[in-house]
Design a protein around this motif. Sequence first.
Motif, mmCIF file in Angstrom:
data_model
loop_
_atom_site.group_PDB
_atom_site.id
_atom_site.type_symbol
_atom_site.label_atom_id
_atom_site.label_comp_id
_atom_site.label_asym_id
_atom_site.label_seq_id
_atom_site.Cartn_x
_atom_site.Cartn_y
_atom_site.Cartn_z
ATOM 1 N N GLN A 27 0.834 -1.189 0.000
ATOM 2 C CA GLN A 27 0.000 0.000 0.000
ATOM 3 C C GLN A 27 0.873 1.245 0.000
ATOM 4 O O GLN A 27 1.857 1.324 0.731
ATOM 5 C CB GLN A 27 -0.914 -0.001 1.224
ATOM 6 C CG GLN A 27 -1.919 1.140 1.234
ATOM 7 C CD GLN A 27 -2.872 1.038 2.407
ATOM 8 O OE1 GLN A 27 -2.672 0.226 3.294
ATOM 9 N NE2 GLN A 27 -3.894 1.879 2.416
ATOM 10 N N GLY A 28 0.540 2.197 -0.847
ATOM 11 C CA GLY A 28 1.286 3.439 -0.904
ATOM 12 C C GLY A 28 2.527 3.392 -1.762
ATOM 13 O O GLY A 28 3.278 4.358 -1.812
ATOM 14 N N VAL A 29 2.750 2.261 -2.456
ATOM 15 C CA VAL A 29 3.935 2.113 -3.307
ATOM 16 C C VAL A 29 3.511 2.025 -4.767
ATOM 17 O O VAL A 29 2.619 1.252 -5.119
ATOM 18 C CB VAL A 29 4.742 0.856 -2.927
ATOM 19 C CG1 VAL A 29 5.885 0.607 -3.917
ATOM 20 C CG2 VAL A 29 5.300 0.997 -1.515
ATOM 21 N N GLY A 30 4.149 2.837 -5.608
ATOM 22 C CA GLY A 30 3.910 2.784 -7.045
ATOM 23 C C GLY A 30 4.993 1.983 -7.736
ATOM 24 O O GLY A 30 6.116 1.865 -7.242
ATOM 25 N N VAL A 31 4.650 1.427 -8.898
ATOM 26 C CA VAL A 31 5.594 0.638 -9.687
ATOM 27 C C VAL A 31 5.485 1.065 -11.149
ATOM 28 O O VAL A 31 4.379 1.176 -11.689
ATOM 29 C CB VAL A 31 5.306 -0.880 -9.594
ATOM 30 C CG1 VAL A 31 6.394 -1.673 -10.312
ATOM 31 C CG2 VAL A 31 5.194 -1.324 -8.152
ATOM 32 N N VAL A 32 6.617 1.312 -11.770
ATOM 33 C CA VAL A 32 6.639 1.689 -13.179
ATOM 34 C C VAL A 32 7.913 1.131 -13.800
ATOM 35 O O VAL A 32 8.936 0.995 -13.130
ATOM 36 C CB VAL A 32 6.558 3.226 -13.339
ATOM 37 C CG1 VAL A 32 7.802 3.903 -12.805
ATOM 38 C CG2 VAL A 32 6.310 3.616 -14.787
ATOM 39 N N GLU A 33 7.844 0.760 -15.066
ATOM 40 C CA GLU A 33 9.021 0.280 -15.779
ATOM 41 C C GLU A 33 9.389 1.246 -16.892
ATOM 42 O O GLU A 33 8.535 1.964 -17.416
ATOM 43 C CB GLU A 33 8.763 -1.105 -16.391
ATOM 44 C CG GLU A 33 8.662 -2.230 -15.390
ATOM 45 C CD GLU A 33 8.845 -3.596 -16.041
ATOM 46 O OE1 GLU A 33 9.840 -3.792 -16.771
ATOM 47 O OE2 GLU A 33 7.982 -4.470 -15.815
#
Length: 324
Positions: A27-33
């Motif tokens: 929760q509260g963590v974003g992920v992008v590549e």
Amino acid sequence: MNFLRTALAVLALALVTIAAPQASAAQGVGVVEYNLGDQAFRDPTVSVPMELAAVVHYPRDLGARPHPLIVQEHGSWWSCQDPVAKTPGGDWPCPPGQRTLPSYRGYDYLGEKLAERGFVVVSISANAINAHVLGDEGYFARAHLVNKHLQLWRDLARGEGPLASTLGRFRGHVDLSRVGTMGHSRGGKGVMWQASDKHTPEWPAGVRIRAVVPLAPVYFNSTEDDNSDVLVTRVPFKVVVSSCDGAVGTVGLQYVKDAKGKNPDVSSVTLAGANHNFYNTEWSPGKIGGEDDAPASCVGKLTPAQQRGDAVREIVSFFSSRLR
């Protein structure tokens, strides 16, 4: 006009695939590549072009103040996989019928925990090196690849460079004067090479490495009694090794011995019952090519979840104390 519309559509799709948001279990963590291409980085000192691809874990609420940056680098493993035959492959770029084996995604669990603590974490792909580069070239190639990604992030923090159009959310939110690196296996020697006194002048302008973690690292010097390429006396570092490592044992403790009396902030920990591969989820049983490397004589062998939990505890604590 039809050609122009098609070209614009292809370009737009490419930009989306460079930075497609993903779901995170935390929760509260974003992920992008991001992926600038399988052969996007051409270093004149390295014999093959390298990919510029990574996954980023970050706090969704970036707030007003810049965050420390951590770069993670995996070690030597298969570069490709055949999803039909369920077999790994070692070429690069991957041939038709195969797809990338994403070793750089093997530390997502660690990236999430670090992002929860306020770090922006970039785990980079080094498959071209694994497929084609041997010996010392493989280690300085890994170091140069880390520096290239740091250059990209320095430019991004200023709103410049090839990542600015798709990762603009990070402009002004990353502090390149507070950088940590973590390298696993051969990646461990790669980050020690990058942080060494000898190679500090190669850091991108404006970047400062303040903490290094070699995780189950390899250790050997091409020239006997010359450890200058990996001697780190000006940057705090912590070596994490495993008591049941069937690949490299505990040789990484030599980094601490080399720096003894020269670097006041070095330490090590040996994780009892841990092996080599479980630190990377893509190298573990259940994944193509994955295996348990612990010897039969291992006492008190940890489960993958236990081993990763121990690694998270040691690594998050170290970076939190050195990068704040």
